[in-house]
Design a protein around this motif. Structure first.
Motif, PDB file in Angstrom:
ATOM      1  N   HIS A   1      -1.904  -3.232  -4.188  1.00  0.00           N
ATOM      2  CA  HIS A   1      -0.538  -2.523  -4.431  1.00  0.00           C
ATOM      3  C   HIS A   1      -0.684  -1.651  -5.804  1.00  0.00           C
ATOM      4  CE1 HIS A   1       1.547  -4.424  -1.363  1.00  0.00           C
ATOM      5  NE2 HIS A   1       1.135  -5.548  -1.459  1.00  0.00           N
ATOM      6  N   ARG A  61       3.501   4.968   3.626  1.00  0.00           N
ATOM      7  CA  ARG A  61       4.128   5.168   2.550  1.00  0.00           C
ATOM      8  C   ARG A  61       3.567   6.341   1.812  1.00  0.00           C
ATOM      9  NH1 ARG A  61       1.552  -0.268   0.758  1.00  0.00           N
ATOM     10  NH2 ARG A  61       1.521  -0.140   3.064  1.00  0.00           N
ATOM     11  N   ASN A 116       9.461   0.286   6.059  1.00  0.00           N
ATOM     12  CA  ASN A 116       8.223  -0.789   6.030  1.00  0.00           C
ATOM     13  C   ASN A 116       8.381  -1.721   5.196  1.00  0.00           C
ATOM     14  OD1 ASN A 116       6.870   0.123   8.262  1.00  0.00           O
ATOM     15  ND2 ASN A 116       5.798   1.903   6.848  1.00  0.00           N
ATOM     16  N   GLU A 117       8.611  -1.593   3.658  1.00  0.00           N
ATOM     17  CA  GLU A 117       9.006  -2.338   2.811  1.00  0.00           C
ATOM     18  C   GLU A 117       9.926  -3.535   3.018  1.00  0.00           C
ATOM     19  OE1 GLU A 117       9.272  -2.866  -2.307  1.00  0.00           O
ATOM     20  OE2 GLU A 117      10.036  -0.951  -1.300  1.00  0.00           O
ATOM     21  N   ARG A 118      11.247  -3.037   3.668  1.00  0.00           N
ATOM     22  CA  ARG A 118      12.197  -4.020   4.029  1.00  0.00           C
ATOM     23  C   ARG A 118      11.564  -4.867   5.151  1.00  0.00           C
ATOM     24  NH1 ARG A 118      15.881  -0.208   4.374  1.00  0.00           N
ATOM     25  NH2 ARG A 118      15.784  -0.013   6.754  1.00  0.00           N
ATOM     26  N   LYS A 171       9.254  -7.498   3.640  1.00  0.00           N
ATOM     27  CA  LYS A 171       9.968  -8.461   2.516  1.00  0.00           C
ATOM     28  C   LYS A 171      10.821  -9.592   3.600  1.00  0.00           C
ATOM     29  CE  LYS A 171      10.634  -6.008  -1.611  1.00  0.00           C
ATOM     30  NZ  LYS A 171      11.559  -5.322  -2.572  1.00  0.00           N
ATOM     31  N   TRP A 212       2.025  -4.945   3.758  1.00  0.00           N
ATOM     32  CA  TRP A 212       3.141  -4.759   4.408  1.00  0.00           C
ATOM     33  C   TRP A 212       2.842  -4.602   5.899  1.00  0.00           C
ATOM     34  CZ3 TRP A 212       5.829   0.161   1.487  1.00  0.00           C
ATOM     35  CH2 TRP A 212       6.290  -0.151   0.265  1.00  0.00           C
TER      36      TRP A 212
END
Length: 360
Positions: free
Chosen positions: A159, A180, A267-269, A272, A295
């Protein structure tokens, strides 16, 4: 026939609007009376496709004119050798960071063509974390520094972008590219197999800083030199035209979605909520250090491995496919690339919760 939710690590899911476009184009592309697979790569219509694909990829990633964008064959695996052959001499040393199966294969191949220094490795922990950057053992005047931002098999992801200083930074972005925004200017070379977020298998994207094109060692076969492809517009030989065309459709689709900032938010959502479901469970676990979780590729282990077969069978019956973990690590793995919808992730979470309840 209804479509399933496909969690394959690759070849992976493609956006349905892209598949619809391909289906419509197959019998008669642009009124030519031919499929795009039958059109000459030297024809004006296909050259327009190739040029638009490159322009759209440059727009998505903010690639400047200081870089060449190449569309090659041989998969990312060929790049393990091409990187060394084009950026290092036989007596030069290249630094490699080993964080999983693919970075290990990359350094093993490079070692056939130049000296290799393993600057850092997480092998002693089963490749479940990223070695702290301040502990890396770098080579002075290394030809380049290579790392794999996302390990598809183990689900380990950087990251951060390593600080390579004046050393060209090389990245195998096969399973993270286009998920991203990326600051391409920090890299000397980026390569990525298509079959995750770019398009169908058969084409590999290479983004290489122009000054590095002059480094290729003498005597290389033409088809192993980046410079030859840069000078020919990636048409040194007949390219994989269908895969190139399909990749271009994906690039266009991603721009229509608002670009990589919008894609990243989704993608992050997705990631998570899937990790939250795993962590809240007493039945599933994820082996990766929290600060190195991917991710794109989410491995998870059932409390009782004897239930793996039943889990997979019921998941398939529910339309949730390709969840079996890689043979080298076992367990399960959900690859949630761009084309895997949030609805697919929600369906997977609900199934996992229902399966856990059924075993209590």
């Amino acid at each position: 026939m209804s479509r399933v939710f496909n969690f394959s690590a690759g070849p992976a899911a493609l956006p349905e609007p892209v598949l619809d476009r391909i289906r419509n184009d197959i019998p008669d592309w642009q009124g030519s009376g031919m499929s795009v697979m039958e059109v000459s790569h030297r024809s004006k219509p296909f050259i327009a496709v190739a040029e638009k694909a490159e322009a759209d990829l440059r727009k998505l990633l903010g690639i400047s004119s200081d870089y060449s964008v190449l569309f090659l064959q041989g998969g990312a695996t060929l790049q393990f050798a091409m990187t060394a052959l084009n950026l290092a001499g036989p007596g030069d040393t290249a630094d490699y960071v080993q964080t999983g199966s693919w970075s290990k294969k990359a350094l093993k191949e490079a070692a056939l063509h130049c000296k290799v220094n393993v600057a850092a490795s997480s092998e002693d922990s089963g490749h479940c974390h990223i070695p702290p950057e301040d502990e890396w053992r770098r080579t002075k005047d290394a030809a380049y520094l290579h790392y794999t931002p996302n390990e598809t098999i183990g689900g380990v992801e950087f990251h951060f972008v390593p600080n390579a200083g004046d050393t060209p930074l090389v990245a195998d972005m096969s399973s993270t590219i286009l998920s991203r925004p990326v600051d391409v200017s920090k890299f000397g070379l980026i390569y990525a197999g298509a079959q995750k977020n770019i398009g169908p298998a058969g084409i590999t994207v290479v983004i290489v800083r122009n000054d590095l094109l002059e480094r290729a060692r003498p005597g290389l076969p033409t088809l192993l030199t980046y410079k030859a492809f840069a000078e020919s517009g990636s048409m040194t030989n007949t390219p994989p035209t269908f895969a190139w065309y399909a990749a271009g459709l994906v690039f266009d689709y991603l721009l229509e979605q608002g670009g990589l900032e919008s894609v990243a938010a989704v993608n992050e959502r997705k990631a998570k909520k899937l990790y939250a479901a795993i962590d809240a469970s007493g039945f599933y676990t994820n082996p990766v250090a929290v600060d190195a979780r991917s991710w794109m590729n989410v491995p998870f282990i059932l409390a009782d491995s004897g239930l793996d077969g039943e889990f997979l069978a019921q998941a398939d019956a529910a339309g949730l496919t390709n969840l079996k973990g890689h043979r080298s690590v076992g367990g399960m793995r959900a690859s949630i690339y761009n084309a895997v919808s949030e609805a697919a992730v929600d369906a997977l979470i609900q199934f996992m919760q229902d399966f856990e309840k059924s075993q209590s």
